[in-house]
Design a protein around this motif. Structure first.
Motif, PDB file in Angstrom:
ATOM      1  N   ARG A 105       0.823  -1.226   0.000  1.00 39.27           N
ATOM      2  CA  ARG A 105       0.000   0.000   0.000  1.00 39.27           C
ATOM      3  C   ARG A 105       0.847   1.262   0.000  1.00 39.27           C
ATOM      4  O   ARG A 105       0.376   2.313  -0.398  1.00 39.27           O
ATOM      5  N   LYS A 106       2.071   1.184   0.469  1.00 40.37           N
ATOM      6  CA  LYS A 106       2.993   2.330   0.471  1.00 40.37           C
ATOM      7  C   LYS A 106       3.979   2.098  -0.663  1.00 40.37           C
ATOM      8  O   LYS A 106       4.767   1.158  -0.629  1.00 40.37           O
ATOM      9  N   THR A 107       3.932   2.966  -1.659  1.00 36.87           N
ATOM     10  CA  THR A 107       4.778   2.774  -2.840  1.00 36.87           C
ATOM     11  C   THR A 107       5.779   3.910  -3.029  1.00 36.87           C
ATOM     12  O   THR A 107       6.513   3.919  -4.007  1.00 36.87           O
ATOM     13  N   THR A 108       5.789   4.866  -2.098  1.00 36.84           N
ATOM     14  CA  THR A 108       6.780   5.934  -2.106  1.00 36.84           C
ATOM     15  C   THR A 108       7.343   6.094  -0.705  1.00 36.84           C
ATOM     16  O   THR A 108       6.589   6.321   0.244  1.00 36.84           O
ATOM     17  N   GLU A 109       8.642   5.949  -0.578  1.00 37.23           N
ATOM     18  CA  GLU A 109       9.337   6.180   0.696  1.00 37.23           C
ATOM     19  C   GLU A 109      10.020   7.532   0.610  1.00 37.23           C
ATOM     20  O   GLU A 109      10.630   7.858  -0.413  1.00 37.23           O
ATOM     21  N   ILE A 110       9.903   8.333   1.649  1.00 37.81           N
ATOM     22  CA  ILE A 110      10.546   9.640   1.649  1.00 37.81           C
ATOM     23  C   ILE A 110      11.568   9.726   2.762  1.00 37.81           C
ATOM     24  O   ILE A 110      11.357   9.226   3.865  1.00 37.81           O
ATOM     25  N   ARG A 111      12.675  10.328   2.431  1.00 33.70           N
ATOM     26  CA  ARG A 111      13.776  10.511   3.373  1.00 33.70           C
ATOM     27  C   ARG A 111      14.440  11.843   3.071  1.00 33.70           C
ATOM     28  O   ARG A 111      14.249  12.424   2.008  1.00 33.70           O
ATOM     29  N   VAL A 112      15.281  12.291   4.015  1.00 32.54           N
ATOM     30  CA  VAL A 112      16.108  13.448   3.689  1.00 32.54           C
ATOM     31  C   VAL A 112      17.209  12.969   2.755  1.00 32.54           C
ATOM     32  O   VAL A 112      17.590  11.797   2.753  1.00 32.54           O
ATOM     33  N   ASN A 113      17.715  13.864   1.957  1.00 32.77           N
ATOM     34  CA  ASN A 113      18.687  13.523   0.919  1.00 32.77           C
ATOM     35  C   ASN A 113      20.108  13.577   1.487  1.00 32.77           C
ATOM     36  O   ASN A 113      20.937  14.361   1.050  1.00 32.77           O
ATOM     37  N   ASP A 114      20.390  12.694   2.448  1.00 30.99           N
ATOM     38  CA  ASP A 114      21.724  12.650   3.038  1.00 30.99           C
ATOM     39  C   ASP A 114      22.648  11.817   2.157  1.00 30.99           C
ATOM     40  O   ASP A 114      22.242  11.334   1.092  1.00 30.99           O
ATOM     41  N   ALA A 115      23.879  11.651   2.585  1.00 27.75           N
ATOM     42  CA  ALA A 115      24.894  10.984   1.748  1.00 27.75           C
ATOM     43  C   ALA A 115      24.475   9.581   1.320  1.00 27.75           C
ATOM     44  O   ALA A 115      24.682   9.189   0.174  1.00 27.75           O
ATOM     45  N   SER A 116      23.881   8.799   2.221  1.00 28.71           N
ATOM     46  CA  SER A 116      23.527   7.426   1.855  1.00 28.71           C
ATOM     47  C   SER A 116      22.370   7.386   0.855  1.00 28.71           C
ATOM     48  O   SER A 116      22.301   6.496   0.023  1.00 28.71           O
ATOM     49  N   ARG A 117      21.451   8.340   0.897  1.00 24.17           N
ATOM     50  CA  ARG A 117      20.335   8.372  -0.056  1.00 24.17           C
ATOM     51  C   ARG A 117      20.789   8.813  -1.431  1.00 24.17           C
ATOM     52  O   ARG A 117      20.146   8.502  -2.435  1.00 24.17           O
ATOM     53  N   LYS A 118      21.885   9.552  -1.515  1.00 22.32           N
ATOM     54  CA  LYS A 118      22.367  10.009  -2.825  1.00 22.32           C
ATOM     55  C   LYS A 118      22.856   8.845  -3.685  1.00 22.32           C
ATOM     56  O   LYS A 118      22.961   8.969  -4.897  1.00 22.32           O
ATOM     57  N   LYS A 119      23.124   7.699  -3.063  1.00 20.86           N
ATOM     58  CA  LYS A 119      23.602   6.520  -3.796  1.00 20.86           C
ATOM     59  C   LYS A 119      22.459   5.711  -4.396  1.00 20.86           C
ATOM     60  O   LYS A 119      22.687   4.811  -5.191  1.00 20.86           O
ATOM     61  N   ILE A 120      21.235   5.989  -4.002  1.00 22.01           N
ATOM     62  CA  ILE A 120      20.082   5.217  -4.469  1.00 22.01           C
ATOM     63  C   ILE A 120      19.698   5.658  -5.881  1.00 22.01           C
ATOM     64  O   ILE A 120      19.569   6.841  -6.162  1.00 22.01           O
ATOM     65  N   LYS A 121      19.511   4.652  -6.737  1.00 20.49           N
ATOM     66  CA  LYS A 121      19.164   4.904  -8.140  1.00 20.49           C
ATOM     67  C   LYS A 121      18.009   3.984  -8.544  1.00 20.49           C
ATOM     68  O   LYS A 121      17.754   2.979  -7.884  1.00 20.49           O
ATOM     69  N   GLU A 122      17.371   4.312  -9.638  1.00 22.22           N
ATOM     70  CA  GLU A 122      16.342   3.429 -10.170  1.00 22.22           C
ATOM     71  C   GLU A 122      16.950   2.049 -10.390  1.00 22.22           C
ATOM     72  O   GLU A 122      18.064   1.925 -10.923  1.00 22.22           O
ATOM     73  N   GLY A 123      16.258   1.013  -9.945  1.00 25.24           N
ATOM     74  CA  GLY A 123      16.750  -0.360 -10.061  1.00 25.24           C
ATOM     75  C   GLY A 123      17.465  -0.858  -8.818  1.00 25.24           C
ATOM     76  O   GLY A 123      17.654  -2.062  -8.654  1.00 25.24           O
TER      77      GLY A 123
END
Length: 124
Positions: free
Chosen positions: A29-47
């Motif tokens: 039911r939750k298809t979007t996760e939101i976080r602050v754009n810290d260093a570890s989130r900058k590594k996340i890419k489609e796929g």
């Protein structure tokens, strides 16, 4: 008799998450996760894969899209409120998020991560 090979763990980004949000992800039911754009989130890419963990349970998801915003208000101007949390209004969600992330963390920017289930939830 030879030992069976053990399955290698799937390489994924690891994220802890509150139970109420974990359950929404685990049921799809939750298809979007939101976080602050810290260093570890900058590594996340489609796929990319993300393993969400909560209280001894985990669920594996695949990133379907990544969108970056200046703050939570801008993010909710573009993202579906129901995809983030189908049980809360925009105002409730912004209030909840700002209790988790203080202004100095929000100032890093915000990332909205589209996710889909890869494996069913399991207890670890």
């Amino acid at each position: 008799m030879s030992a069976r090979p053990t399955a290698m763990p799937v390489r994924a980004h690891e994220m802890g998450i509150y139970k109420r949000y974990f359950d929404l992800i685990a049921t799809g039911r939750k298809t979007t996760e939101i976080r602050v754009n810290d260093a570890s989130r900058k590594k996340i890419k489609e796929g990319s894969l993300i393993r969400f963990r909560c209280q001894g349970d985990e669920v594996l998801t695949r990133v379907t899209r990544v969108a970056r915003y200046a703050n939570f208000d801008e993010m909710f101007d573009h993202e579906s409120v129901a995809s983030v949390n189908p049980l809360a209004t925009r105002e409730e969600q912004v209030n909840n998020i700002r209790q988790i992330y203080p202004p100095e963390r929000e100032a890093l920017g915000v990332v909205a991560i589209g996710i889909q289930l890869v494996d069913p939830p399991r207890t670890i």
